[in-house]
Enzyme design. Structure first.
Site, PDB file in Angstrom:
ATOM      1  N   ASP A  86       0.692  -1.325  -0.132  1.00 45.33           N
ATOM      2  CA  ASP A  86      -0.008   0.110  -0.084  1.00 45.33           C
ATOM      3  C   ASP A  86       0.734   1.303   0.150  1.00 45.33           C
ATOM      4  O   ASP A  86       0.639   2.122  -0.995  1.00 45.33           O
ATOM      5  CB  ASP A  86      -1.035  -0.068   1.218  1.00 45.33           C
ATOM      6  CG  ASP A  86      -1.856   1.099   1.292  1.00 45.33           C
ATOM      7  OD1 ASP A  86      -2.273   1.357   0.274  1.00 45.33           O
ATOM      8  OD2 ASP A  86      -1.939   1.655   2.292  1.00 45.33           O
ATOM      9  N   ARG A 131      -9.089  10.472 -13.334  1.00 48.20           N
ATOM     10  CA  ARG A 131      -8.516  10.408 -11.825  1.00 48.20           C
ATOM     11  C   ARG A 131      -7.929   9.103 -11.540  1.00 48.20           C
ATOM     12  O   ARG A 131      -7.328   8.852 -10.322  1.00 48.20           O
ATOM     13  CB  ARG A 131      -9.602  10.741 -11.166  1.00 48.20           C
ATOM     14  CG  ARG A 131     -10.062  12.157 -11.225  1.00 48.20           C
ATOM     15  CD  ARG A 131     -11.156  12.652 -10.126  1.00 48.20           C
ATOM     16  NE  ARG A 131     -10.720  12.279  -8.726  1.00 48.20           N
ATOM     17  CZ  ARG A 131     -11.533  12.124  -7.860  1.00 48.20           C
ATOM     18  NH1 ARG A 131     -13.043  12.371  -8.014  1.00 48.20           N
ATOM     19  NH2 ARG A 131     -11.137  12.097  -6.529  1.00 48.20           N
ATOM     20  N   LYS A 132      -7.691   8.117 -12.276  1.00 47.22           N
ATOM     21  CA  LYS A 132      -7.373   6.690 -11.786  1.00 47.22           C
ATOM     22  C   LYS A 132      -5.871   6.269 -12.476  1.00 47.22           C
ATOM     23  O   LYS A 132      -5.819   6.225 -13.474  1.00 47.22           O
ATOM     24  CB  LYS A 132      -8.297   5.502 -12.424  1.00 47.22           C
ATOM     25  CG  LYS A 132      -9.879   5.647 -11.973  1.00 47.22           C
ATOM     26  CD  LYS A 132     -10.884   4.989 -12.844  1.00 47.22           C
ATOM     27  CE  LYS A 132     -12.276   5.102 -12.378  1.00 47.22           C
ATOM     28  NZ  LYS A 132     -13.040   4.295 -13.228  1.00 47.22           N
TER      29      LYS A 132
END
Ligand SMILES: CCCCCCCCCCCCCC(=O)SCCNC(=O)CCNC(=O)[C@H](O)C(C)(C)COP(=O)(O)OP(=O)(O)OC[C@H]1O[C@@H](n2cnc3c(N)ncnc32)[C@H](O)[C@@H]1OP(=O)(O)O
Length: 164
Positions: A86, A131-132
């Site tokens: 992450d 936005r991805k």
């Protein structure tokens, strides 16, 4: 072969030096000191992390999984590996110029990761559509892959984040 050097790339000692052609990347200077969960205790017994950019400007990390990351006896907790994926993949998007948070994270655990081990994390920003931002990466040491991650990052307005 020089066994001392060979062992230092995959050893039980927290040797976080980068590989040839990697240059140090100062994550704290870049995104502030907020990455405390994984990177915030560089002398502690959880994780110790050093960041680098490789010759193609992809973010890399050297990570030591300390005894406090234990899940299965003698091995890292899956959540510990996921936390590393992450942070490192999210930071890779920031390093590529995108202000993001992680919207979706998929992690496949491929091999049990022994405690006290120094491993590498590689990343690649594979796409940017609106936005991805999609970032792929993996935790590995030499020929062993411990975890593979796919991280969908969503850009946000930097003013919505209080970078310290
Ligand atoms: C950690 C903070 C950063 C600090 C600085 C240093 C960082 C260093 C590195 C970081 C390391 C730590 C990293 C961390 O740990 S980051 C911490 C963990 N992540 C979070 O807490 C994020 C929580 N979620 C949100 O804040 C919002 O949901 C966001 C901002 C993500 C989107 O809410 P927003 O209202 O703004 O946008 P939208 O809902 O209109 O969506 C927009 C578009 O995106 C698509 N979409 C959205 N979500 C998902 C999803 N889950 N799967 C698939 N798609 C998704 C959505 O369909 C839409 O697409 P389209 O319909 O337009 O086609």
């Amino acid at each position: 072969m020089d066994k001392t050097h060979a062992n230092s790339t995959c050893s039980n000692r927290p040797d976080l030096r980068g590989e040839i052609n990697w240059i140090p990347f100062d994550a704290a200077a870049f995104v502030g000191s907020s990455l405390r969960f994984v990177s915030g205790d560089p002398e502690g017994n959880r994780f110790r992390v050093s960041y680098y950019l490789d010759s193609t400007q992809h973010l890399k990390a050297k990570v030591w999984f300390g005894p406090e990351t234990e899940g299965p006896p003698g091995h890292a907790h899956g959540g510990a590996m996921a936390a590393v994926v992450d942070e490192v993949l999210g930071l890779a998007a920031w390093a590529a110029g995108y202000s993001i948070v992680v919207g979706n994270l998929s992690v496949s655990f491929r091999n049990m990761l022994p405690l006290h081990k120094v491993v590498s994390v590689e990343t690649k920003v594979v796409s940017a559509e609106g936005r991805k931002i999609m970032v792929h990466g993996r935790i590995y040491c030499e020929k062993t892959t411990y975890a593979v991650g796919e991280c969908l990052c969503i850009t946000i307005q930097p003013k919505n984040i209080n970078i310290r």
